[in-house]
Design a protein around this motif. Structure first.
Motif, PDB file in Angstrom:
ATOM      1  N   UNK A 193       0.839  -1.217   0.000  1.00  0.00           N
ATOM      2  CA  UNK A 193       0.000   0.000   0.000  1.00  0.00           C
ATOM      3  C   UNK A 193       0.871   1.262   0.000  1.00  0.00           C
ATOM      4  N   UNK A 194       1.961   1.231   0.746  1.00  0.00           N
ATOM      5  CA  UNK A 194       2.840   2.404   0.822  1.00  0.00           C
ATOM      6  C   UNK A 194       3.514   2.671  -0.516  1.00  0.00           C
ATOM      7  N   UNK A 195       3.956   1.594  -1.164  1.00  0.00           N
ATOM      8  CA  UNK A 195       4.546   1.750  -2.511  1.00  0.00           C
ATOM      9  C   UNK A 195       3.546   2.385  -3.479  1.00  0.00           C
TER      10      UNK A 195
ATOM     11  N   UNK B 235       1.950   7.063  -6.693  1.00  0.00           N
ATOM     12  CA  UNK B 235       0.871   7.991  -7.062  1.00  0.00           C
ATOM     13  C   UNK B 235       1.306   9.429  -6.756  1.00  0.00           C
ATOM     14  N   UNK B 236       1.923   9.643  -5.599  1.00  0.00           N
ATOM     15  CA  UNK B 236       2.308  10.994  -5.203  1.00  0.00           C
ATOM     16  C   UNK B 236       3.465  11.531  -6.039  1.00  0.00           C
TER      17      UNK B 236
ATOM     18  N   UNK C 101      11.945   0.886  -6.414  1.00  0.00           N
ATOM     19  CA  UNK C 101      10.973   0.456  -5.403  1.00  0.00           C
ATOM     20  C   UNK C 101       9.860  -0.392  -6.037  1.00  0.00           C
ATOM     21  N   UNK C 102      10.113  -0.873  -7.259  1.00  0.00           N
ATOM     22  CA  UNK C 102       9.066  -1.547  -8.050  1.00  0.00           C
ATOM     23  C   UNK C 102       8.194  -2.523  -7.308  1.00  0.00           C
TER      24      UNK C 102
END
Ligand SMILES: CC(C)(COP(=O)(O)OP(=O)(O)OC[C@H]1O[C@@H](n2cnc3c(N)ncnc32)[C@H](O)[C@@H]1OP(=O)(O)O)[C@@H](O)C(=O)NCCC(=O)NCCS
Length: 184
Positions: A114-116, A121-122, A183-184
């Protein structure tokens, strides 16, 4: 303010909170581990969960603070946790991510996935320049999430946070747009 958004990953759907999340939010936020690391109301009541799911989470997007996502299982639709952006600085394009995972969903990489998704997105879609993450020095699980999600450890912020147990040192992590590739 950020646009209302729904994010999808392999296993998860991140969407706005709604009334269907009230019982599971109540159980997740009253849970001892969540209460240990987050300064949420104590005791955490059904009213607290109702306010969060029907008003507060939306208000924090409307007022520019950030955006809050209910993290749900794409298959069963059940709530698995929360991930959100907060303390957004629209001038410098910097925001901060925070999360909790429901007791029944821990230990399966939900927080990391979820964090990735929110980071991508950000930093790609919303074109922000920096995402921060702060975790108490003793919160080993959260620091692992940060590193597995691709954040870089920057240092320790002395006496910078508080939990119900008292004041704590925080480890500061960051992710920049250029870190996304790894971070894929
Ligand atoms: C921190 C938290 C969000 C992690 O959620 P999660 O979905 O279980 O995390 P993941 O499954 O992605 O696991 C992350 C890593 O932490 C490890 N971990 C989980 N619980 C741990 C614990 N109590 N002690 C040490 N490591 C732990 C996992 O094994 C995993 O590492 P690994 O891949 O090397 O095995 C969850 O424990 C939680 O909700 N804690 C309470 C709220 C909180 O601390 N929020 C963050 C505040 S900064």
């Amino acid at each position: 303010m950020f646009p209302e958004s729904v994010l999808r990953t392999k296993r998860l759907i991140l969407r706005p909170f709604d009334t269907s999340d009230i019982p599971d939010t109540h159980a997740s936020c009253a849970d001892p581990l969540t209460q240990r690391w987050l300064p949420l109301p104590r005791p955490y009541t059904l009213d607290n969960a109702t306010n969060w799911c029907t008003a507060t989470a939306d208000a924090l997007r409307d007022n520019g603070d950030g955006i809050q996502f209910a993290v749900t299982d794409a298959r069963t639709k059940r709530l698995m946790g929360q991930v959100g952006l907060k303390k957004t600085d629209w001038r410098t394009l910097v925001s901060e991510v925070g999360y909790w995972v429901s007791p029944w969903a821990r230990g399966h990489g939900v927080a990391t996935e979820a964090t990735r998704a929110v980071a991508r997105w950000l930093l790609a879609d919303q074109q922000f320049q920096r995402l921060e993450l702060r975790a108490a020095t003793e919160n080993t699980a959260s620091q692992k999430v940060a590193l597995k999600a691709g954040f870089h450890r920057e240092g320790t912020l002395r006496n910078a946070g508080f939990v119900h147990g008292g004041r704590v040192d925080l480890v500061l992590f960051s992710m920049l747009p250029g870190d996304l590739a790894s971070s894929a």
